[in-house]
Structure formats: C-alpha cells, structure tokens
Design a protein around this motif. Structure first.
Motif, mmCIF file in Angstrom:
data_model
loop_
_atom_site.group_PDB
_atom_site.id
_atom_site.type_symbol
_atom_site.label_atom_id
_atom_site.label_comp_id
_atom_site.label_asym_id
_atom_site.label_seq_id
_atom_site.Cartn_x
_atom_site.Cartn_y
_atom_site.Cartn_z
ATOM 1 N N ALA A 1 -9.269 0.440 5.134
ATOM 2 C CA ALA A 1 -9.584 -0.951 4.788
ATOM 3 C C ALA A 1 -11.096 -1.142 4.700
ATOM 4 O O ALA A 1 -11.593 -1.833 3.805
ATOM 5 N N LEU B 1 -12.169 -5.100 0.798
ATOM 6 C CA LEU B 1 -11.747 -6.382 0.226
ATOM 7 C C LEU B 1 -12.433 -7.528 0.981
ATOM 8 O O LEU B 1 -12.774 -7.380 2.153
ATOM 9 N N ASP C 1 -0.951 -3.556 3.702
ATOM 10 C CA ASP C 1 -0.835 -2.221 4.285
ATOM 11 C C ASP C 1 0.423 -2.147 5.160
ATOM 12 O O ASP C 1 0.402 -2.509 6.337
ATOM 13 N N HIS D 1 -6.680 -8.336 2.199
ATOM 14 C CA HIS D 1 -6.004 -7.144 2.714
ATOM 15 C C HIS D 1 -5.204 -7.569 3.944
ATOM 16 O O HIS D 1 -5.786 -7.962 4.955
ATOM 17 N N LEU E 1 -3.324 -7.018 -1.068
ATOM 18 C CA LEU E 1 -2.941 -5.644 -0.784
ATOM 19 C C LEU E 1 -2.367 -5.652 0.630
ATOM 20 O O LEU E 1 -3.018 -6.120 1.573
ATOM 21 N N TYR F 1 2.072 -11.812 3.318
ATOM 22 C CA TYR F 1 1.918 -11.192 1.993
ATOM 23 C C TYR F 1 2.573 -12.075 0.931
ATOM 24 O O TYR F 1 1.971 -12.434 -0.089
ATOM 25 N N ILE G 1 -2.871 -6.387 6.903
ATOM 26 C CA ILE G 1 -2.567 -5.113 7.549
ATOM 27 C C ILE G 1 -1.602 -5.323 8.708
ATOM 28 O O ILE G 1 -1.937 -6.039 9.666
ATOM 29 N N GLN H 1 0.829 -1.214 0.000
ATOM 30 C CA GLN H 1 0.000 0.000 0.000
ATOM 31 C C GLN H 1 0.861 1.260 0.000
ATOM 32 O O GLN H 1 0.435 2.305 -0.484
ATOM 33 N N TYR I 1 -8.635 -6.715 -4.906
ATOM 34 C CA TYR I 1 -7.705 -7.719 -4.375
ATOM 35 C C TYR I 1 -8.524 -8.726 -3.585
ATOM 36 O O TYR I 1 -9.632 -8.423 -3.130
ATOM 37 N N LYS J 1 -5.639 3.156 9.063
ATOM 38 C CA LYS J 1 -5.543 1.915 8.294
ATOM 39 C C LYS J 1 -6.868 1.159 8.269
ATOM 40 O O LYS J 1 -7.305 0.671 7.219
ATOM 41 N N ARG K 1 -9.840 -9.689 5.420
ATOM 42 C CA ARG K 1 -8.802 -8.872 6.028
ATOM 43 C C ARG K 1 -8.010 -9.721 7.019
ATOM 44 O O ARG K 1 -8.600 -10.435 7.837
#
Ligand code: ATP
Ligand code: MG
Ligand code: MG
Ligand code: MG
Length: 563
Positions: A520, A525, A507, A475, A505, A494, A477, A3, A472, A516, A528
């Motif tokens: 989100a 998405l 973050d 997500h 994605l 990731y 994070i 991100q 995506y 954040k 998460r």
C-alpha cells in the motif's frame, strides 16, 4: 477492484538497472515492466494513471475545438519521401519493409500523415482553421533509451496539428494551445515552466515553446529569471533580448552579406531555416547588438542542401578543435559537436584557425563562402564572447538568471508552410487561388508525463499520487482476511465507497499485514482505510497519504471524512 483479482507485481528490492526514482518505483510498485530496451508494458495501475492524464489532455484539447482522430502508426515511406524526411530524419526513424518490399516508417510523429489527409479532403479556406489531434503510440529509435518511460523507443504521445489560411489565425491557435498546455500541466500538479525554444524566432515572435518540468534528472537546461516569467532553454537564453533589427544589427548583417545580392531578409531567412531544422543550436550574445548562432545536429531537408553545397567547409568547421572545446565545455551534456552549419556572424576566436567561414541563406547559390573575419566583418569586437551564466541580469530586465534542469513534457511549434509546401497541400483562398496551408504542431509525451508525475510525487515509502491522477482514490485494506469481521467490513466499505463513485482498491488478499502495508505504501493511493482489530466494533483507521495524518473513525463516518 479487488486486489486478489488484479495484477500488481510489486518488488521489495530496488531494481539495479533503474537509475532514477520514478523508474525504480514504477517497477517496484508494479506499474510497468520492460519488454525490451525502451519498450514497456503498462500494467493495470499505470494504465489507469495514463487514462487520467489522457482525460485531462482530451478535456483541454476539446475545449479549444481540437478534434480527436486516430491516424495510422504504420506510415508509407512515400509520404516521408515527399516531405524529405525519409532521408533527413536519420536513424531515429524506425523503418520496416513489407512482403512486397515496400518501405514504411513506424511514426515518430505524424506531420506527413495529417498533411496528406487534409490535403486530400480540405479544399476551401471556409473550412479553416482546423485542428486535429490524436493520442497514439509513437516510435523513435532513440540512441540512448533511458530512465524508463522518460525516454522510450515506443511511447504514447498526444500530437495535435492545426491548419490555417493566415499567420494571424495560426498565432491565435498557438496562443490557445499554450494556454491549454498551461492548464493541463497545472491540473496535473506539475512544477513546470513554459520555455522559449526556437532560436529562429530572433526578434521574439515566439515560434516555439517547450514545457519543462523542473527536475534534477531533466536532460535539458533552462535559464529563467528569479523574478519574472522569463524562461528560455539554454540555447535561446540570450536571444530573448530585444533583437528586432536594431540599427546596429542591420549594420552587422550588412557587413556579413556580400554586397551584390544579400539582403537582411535573406540572411534572416537563413536563420529561420536553421531554427526550423536544428536539433541543437547555440546562440550566444557578444554584446548588445551582436548575436552568434551556431547550429548543429541532425538537420532536415533544407539543411541537406546546405550541407551538400558546403560540404568541405562544414567538415572543416566541425573538426575544429577550438569550436568543440568552446561549445563542449559549456554544453557537456549535449555531447560532441557534430555539425555547426550556419553562422550568422562567426566570432573571431571561435574560428581564427579557419580561413573560410560560412554564412548564408537557405538556397543553393545563396551561401557566403570564404567569409573572412577581418575583411568581411570586424574581429576586434568579439573579445567578450561568452555564454549566458547564472547570476546574469535577466534579458527582460527583471531579476537575475537562474539555471535549472528540466524534463521536456510538451512542445508547441509554428511550422508555417514547411510541410504543406513540400507535400503540395493547398486550399483555395477567397480569390480562388491555391495557397499552402499554414500549420502548427503541438505534442505532449503522455507516458513521459506519467514518469514526470511519478518523479515528483513520492517519498521514501513509495508514491504519493495526487488525487487527479491516482490510479484509485481509496485503498481499503482488510488486515486479516481470515477474521470474518475484518473481511466483511472491508467488503462493506468497498461497496459503499464504490456506490458513491469512489474508485477503490480493496486488499482482500490472504497476505501478511506487513506485506499489505508495504504494498500500500508503494502504490501510494491518496487515502487508506485500514480495517483491523476494531472491525467488530465498526471502527477503522483512515490515513491521508500526503500529510501522513491518521485517525480512527466509525464506519458510518468514513464517507464524510473523505471529503
Ligand atoms: P527530446 O528533446 O526529449 O528528445 P523531442 O524534442 O525530440 O524530445 P518532440 O519531437 O518535441 O520531442 O515530441 C513531443 C513530445 O513527445 C516531447 O515534448 C516529449 O514529451 C515526448 N517525447 C519525445 N521523445 C520521447 C521519448 N523518446 N519517450 C517519451 N516521450 C518522448
Ligand atoms: Mg528527441
Ligand atoms: Mg527536445
Ligand atoms: Mg521537442
């Protein structure tokens, strides 16, 4: 994608100039930005959704042997003059002039270009049928660009065109297209209806269907049965009644026709033209065997002829306050009536102040002017003239009629020889004779579809993208990137998820947790994965966006839990 490296300019405030939810959220979640009225940039997230929509559309087009090409958006005026649409298209056509003073259109659609292409290259019936399509930017100088991508002046359309030697062949491809469109909008997760849309197809040939997404912000009204598949746009609603030339109808038509030259075929030919050219028409049933057609709007080639030869009468009709009132009160959203051109049978109380009614066929000299209610057709039968209403029995006999607002996301249309004749596009048939191509055209507003999905899939926090079009899949994070464990575990997940072909994605930004999470939520998405305080223990939190379901799990379990 990290991100920190992408471009998602989110907004906390609701933009004041955006009226509908999809427009607001596409702006707030950083998907689009307006450049000028009705013209937008698609930022990375929107581009990804568009690509997914396009992929679904391409798969379904390819499955029915439709061939992708890419034609020019810059289209020479000569082509449009050949078809007659340089004049007929009106102010919606974007026109430009080059340095040599040659005129061009920025294509709102591509019938002319594709017809000239096939005219020059395809000579034999042996190569038919052929279907070509493209996904391309279109231009229309809409009077009221609005609702963000829903009605843009520059937008993305999938447009397909089919060429045939016979009507049967056109029918077959048309049916395949209807099925392909049904597959597309089903795969996209849209709540839609295929709606009869062409008032010329009286008798039910089904020459045109619109695909309408049911939505309160829709600009069209559709009538549908609460217990069958019957659905029609409001203009068509009553015509679906079996209207295939009953004896009673024949008699009515004969009454309208002046004795010497007019046949039923000629009168129906007129109706076909009305249907081909109308932008808006109204069709309403007086009783079992009498239907009245009022057409209006911006008319194309054939209607110009009609207009010229009937100018005076038409103006008179158009200015009739009673007609305006009659139509206006029922179709307020359509605006004031401009030009009722063809009246199959003019209802007495719609025209009682007008001495000379107009009915007719589609060629100079084939109109019936001075149609006189009472003399040329009976007036005492038209008392109960009214529009279809909610609660009426459905014309197919099953259930009752309900109304709903719809967004037109797709439109399929049997063109016949309209373009091939005017542009002299012919092939040689089995007997070596030149015949005009029989054509169909089929459009989907790709960027409008993006908005329609956006409108349907959101809650008070932001988008809730369905998997198949989400920008995506996941997500990830890292809540606090200054914490090494959080950053490292975020990175690890990731990479892992990407290696399993998830689109992720991540973050990794140095932002506050609140920022954040709010971002989100807006982006929406499907899944998460939050890497927070328990990162050191290898524990993360997974949240399923659409259900709100939240659970903790060990990092090793994440992959399993995503399926
Ligand atoms: P509308 O009734 O909304 O003006 P249309 O009937 O003029 O649409 P078509 O000529 O049938 O549109 O074009 C095919 C498809 O292109 C439409 O079904 C719609 O999904 C899309 N489309 C048309 N105009 C626009 C626009 N201004 N912005 C975005 N998409 C559009
Ligand atoms: Mg339009
Ligand atoms: Mg339309
Ligand atoms: Mg349309």
């Amino acid at each position: 994608m990290k991100q920190s490296k992408t471009f998602i300019p989110t907004l906390r405030e609701v933009p004041s100039d955006a009226e509908v939810k999809s427009h607001q959220l596409l702006l707030r979640a950083g998907f689009i930005r307006q450049n000028t009225s009705g013209v937008y940039s698609y930022l990375p997230l929107a581009r990804k959704v568009l690509k997914k929509i396009e992929t679904i559309v391409r798969e379904e087009m390819d499955a029915i042997d439709s061939n992708e090409i890419l034609m020019p958006a810059l289209q020479a005026a000569e082509l449009w003059q050949e078809s007659g649409r340089w004049e007929a298209y009106g102010p919606e056509l974007m026109r430009i002039t080059d340095r040599h003073n040659r005129e061009f259109a920025l294509g709102p659609t591509a019938e002319e270009v594709v017809t000239s292409l096939v005219r020059d290259e395809l000579k034999s019936y042996k190569k038919l049928p052929l279907t070509l399509y493209q996904v391309q930017t279109k231009f229309r100088d809409e009077k009221r660009p609005r609702f963000g991508l829903l009605r843009g002046r520059e937008f993305i359309m999938k447009d397909a065109y089919s060429f045939h030697a016979t009507n049967e062949s056109l029918d077959a491809t048309y049916d395949q297209m209807v099925q392909a469109y049904t597959n597309i909008f089903t795969r996209l997760g849209l709540n839609f209806r295929a709606v009869l849309a062409d008032s010329g197809s009286i008798g039910g040939t089904g020459g045109s269907h619109e695909f309408m997404v049911l939505s309160e912000i829709g600009e069209d009204t559709i009538a549908y049965s609460d217990s069958s598949n019957y659905a029609a746009n409001i203009e068509m609603a009553e015509v679906k009644v079996d209207y295939s030339h009953s004896d009673a109808e024949m008699k009515e038509l004969e009454k309208v026709a002046t004795p010497d030259q007019k046949t039923i075929e000629e009168v129906s030919a007129f109706l076909d033209v009305v249907s081909e050219n109308i932008i808006k028409s109204l069709v309403f049933k007086v009783d079992e065997d009498l239907v009245i057609v009022l057409a209006r709007g911006d008319h194309e080639i054939n209607d110009i002829k009609l207009k010229n030869s009937l100018g005076a009468e038409l103006v008179e009709l158009a200015e009739d306050a009673e007609i305006n009132e009659l139509l206006g009160s029922h179709v307020g959203s359509l605006g004031p009536i401009k030009l009722p051109i063809g009246v199959k049978v003019i209802a007495d109380h719609a025209i009682k102040s007008i001495r000379n009614g107009v009915a007719g066929a589609n060629e100079d000299g084939f109109h019936y002017i001075n149609v006189n209610p009472g003399r040329d057709f009976a007036i005492d039968r038209y008392e109960d003239l009214r529009f279809i209403q909610e609660g009426d029995p459905s014309p197919d006999g099953e259930g009752t009629i309900k109304f709903a607002e719809g967004i037109e996301v797709g439109h399929v249309f049997k063109l016949g020889t309209k373009y091939s004749e005017s542009m002299k596009a012919t092939f040689l048939d089995e007997n070596g004779r030149a015949q005009p191509f029989i054509m169909g055209c089929y459009g989907i507003g790709i960027s409008r579809v993006l908005s329609a999905v956006a409108e349907q899939y959101q809650d008070s926090y932001g988008f809730v993208w369905p998997k198949q079009v989400a920008p995506y899949d996941v997500h990830v994070i890292s809540v606090n990137t200054k914490d090494e464990a959080q950053l490292a575990l975020g990175e690890e997940l990731y990479k892992l998820l990407k290696s399993y072909r998830y689109e992720v994605l991540f973050d990794d930004r140095q932002e506050r947790a609140g920022v954040k999470f709010a971002d989100a939520d807006l982006i929406g998405l499907p899944v998460r994965v939050t890497v927070g305080k328990k990162a050191a223990e290898g524990i993360v939190e997974v949240k399923i966006r659409h259900s709100g379901e939240t659970f903790e799990c060990a990092k090793e379990e994440v992959l399993d839990r995503l399926n």
